[in-house]
Design an enzyme around this catalytic site. Structure first.
Site, mmCIF file in Angstrom:
data_model
loop_
_atom_site.group_PDB
_atom_site.id
_atom_site.type_symbol
_atom_site.label_atom_id
_atom_site.label_comp_id
_atom_site.label_asym_id
_atom_site.label_seq_id
_atom_site.Cartn_x
_atom_site.Cartn_y
_atom_site.Cartn_z
ATOM 1 N N MET A 142 36.726 40.212 17.011
ATOM 2 C CA MET A 142 36.590 38.760 17.113
ATOM 3 C C MET A 142 37.948 38.115 17.351
ATOM 4 S SD MET A 142 34.976 36.188 14.319
ATOM 5 C CE MET A 142 33.314 36.613 14.816
ATOM 6 N N SER A 143 37.999 37.182 18.290
ATOM 7 C CA SER A 143 39.197 36.390 18.566
ATOM 8 C C SER A 143 40.363 37.316 18.947
ATOM 9 C CB SER A 143 39.497 35.506 17.342
ATOM 10 O OG SER A 143 40.474 34.555 17.652
ATOM 11 N N SER A 144 41.433 37.406 18.142
ATOM 12 C CA SER A 144 42.502 38.358 18.467
ATOM 13 C C SER A 144 41.927 39.776 18.574
ATOM 14 C CB SER A 144 43.581 38.300 17.382
ATOM 15 O OG SER A 144 44.649 39.141 17.702
#
Ligand SMILES: *[C@@H]1O[C@H](CO)[C@@H](O)[C@H](O)[C@H]1NC(C)=O
Ligand SMILES: *[C@@H]1O[C@H](CO)[C@@H](O)[C@H](O)[C@H]1NC(C)=O
Length: 300
Positions: A142-144
């Site tokens: 998720m995300s990074s």
């Protein structure tokens, strides 16, 4: 009668909910693997009590400011591991601010000595120790962690069979012109890194020059009102993988409305690529564990 059968379906649904699968084993830190770990990425894993023989492996990569422990507690993969018998590797970022390094030349290169290399070495070690099935090795984040998912798919295409990225950016989009490690890139985050599918495909191919083998199939989620990693990152990631696979990003082969949730749109571009655009959703799109199990082939 109709009403009754709906009620009994609901009741049996509730009974199923009343006996949930629970985590039995616990998160372990692996400190004695002896792997080459040039950037000192934390190595954690969850081996379920119900481990199957020749297990699959899912690498579950946390978001910025996250840790292996936080992603273990806050994502469904350990519980799903208990249900399906696979191992979960939770790498933990060593960088201050604990975003992943998705910007240095080292991490954006196959066996380049960066975070991606350290994570790949964890997969190799785990595969050998547990006799894992190399046709069931997956990555998600998720995300990074979604950025790292795209980076791992690009740098270790021979290792991963599929990847699922929740609210990330294209592989190579966060590249740092000054070679910075775990650097933030506002041009990319704000959705202003725009390239053609062919240019993006070259970015991916340059991470492992000369590689001509199979590549993981990808599923890319993003929210339409994401103000951290602007939604155009979804469009650019779709262009990137369409370029790699030779698909036309302007012509999905199917578009499913309200799938898997209301106001989510699932576009299929070919056998190797799906994009899910979540209208009205910000940063980050919530993990769809049951859908992940289908995409990875653990369930139908
Ligand atoms: C940010 O990334 C883009 C590619 O997405 C690159 O062209 C640019 O040089 C990067 N910016 C910095 C400051 O490194
Ligand atoms: C990106 O794709 C979505 C979904 O098809 C679309 O609504 C949006 O307009 C696209 N964004 C850009 C900048 O093309």
């Amino acid at each position: 009668m109709v009403r009754l059968s709906i009620v009994s379906a609901l009741v049996s649904g509730l009974c199923a909910l009343a006996t949930p699968v629970v985590k039995r084993a616990s998160l372990q830190q692996i400190t004695n693997s002896g792997i080459s770990n040039p950037t000192n990425v934390g190595f954690y894993m969850y081996v379920p009590d119900k481990l199957v023989t020749k297990p699959g492996i899912i690498v579950a990569v946390h978001y910025c400011s996250g840790t292996a422990q936080a992603y273990y507690s806050g994502s469904p993969y350990a519980t799903l591991a208990e249900q399906y018998g696979f191992i979960v590797i939770y790498p933990s970022s060593p960088h201050s601010g604990t975003c992943w390094d998705v910007s240095s030349k080292a991490t954006l290169t196959h066996n380049g000595g960066g975070d991606s290399n350290a994570i790949a070495n964890m997969v190799t070690w785990t595969t050998s120790k547990y006799g894992a099935d190399t046709s069931k090795i997956f990555v998600t984040g998720m995300s990074s962690g979604a950025m790292m998912t795209n980076v791992l798919a690009a740098t270790y295409p021979e290792m991963f069979k599929a990847g699922i990225a929740y609210s990330g950016v294209p592989a190579g989009c966060f590249v740092s012109s000054s070679g910075g490690v775990a650097a933030w890139n506002s041009t990319c985050s704000q959705g202003n890194s725009i390239a053609t599918p062919q240019q993006w495909a070259n970015v991916v191919k340059d991470m492992y020059p000369g590689y001509t083998g199979a590549r993981p199939k990808m599923q890319i989620y993003h929210g339409s009102v994401d103000t951290t990693l602007y939604p155009n990152n979804w469009n650019e990631t779709i262009k990137e993988w369409c370029g790699v696979f030779g698909y036309d990003y302007t012509k999905p082969t199917s578009t499913e409305l309200n799938t898997p949730l209301s106001n989510y749109y699932r576009y299929t571009y070919g056998p190797q690529l799906q994009g899910i655009y979540a209208v009205g959703v910000g940063h980050s799109v919530p993990i769809q564990g049951a859908e992940d199990m289908k995409f990875f082939g653990f369930s139908v």
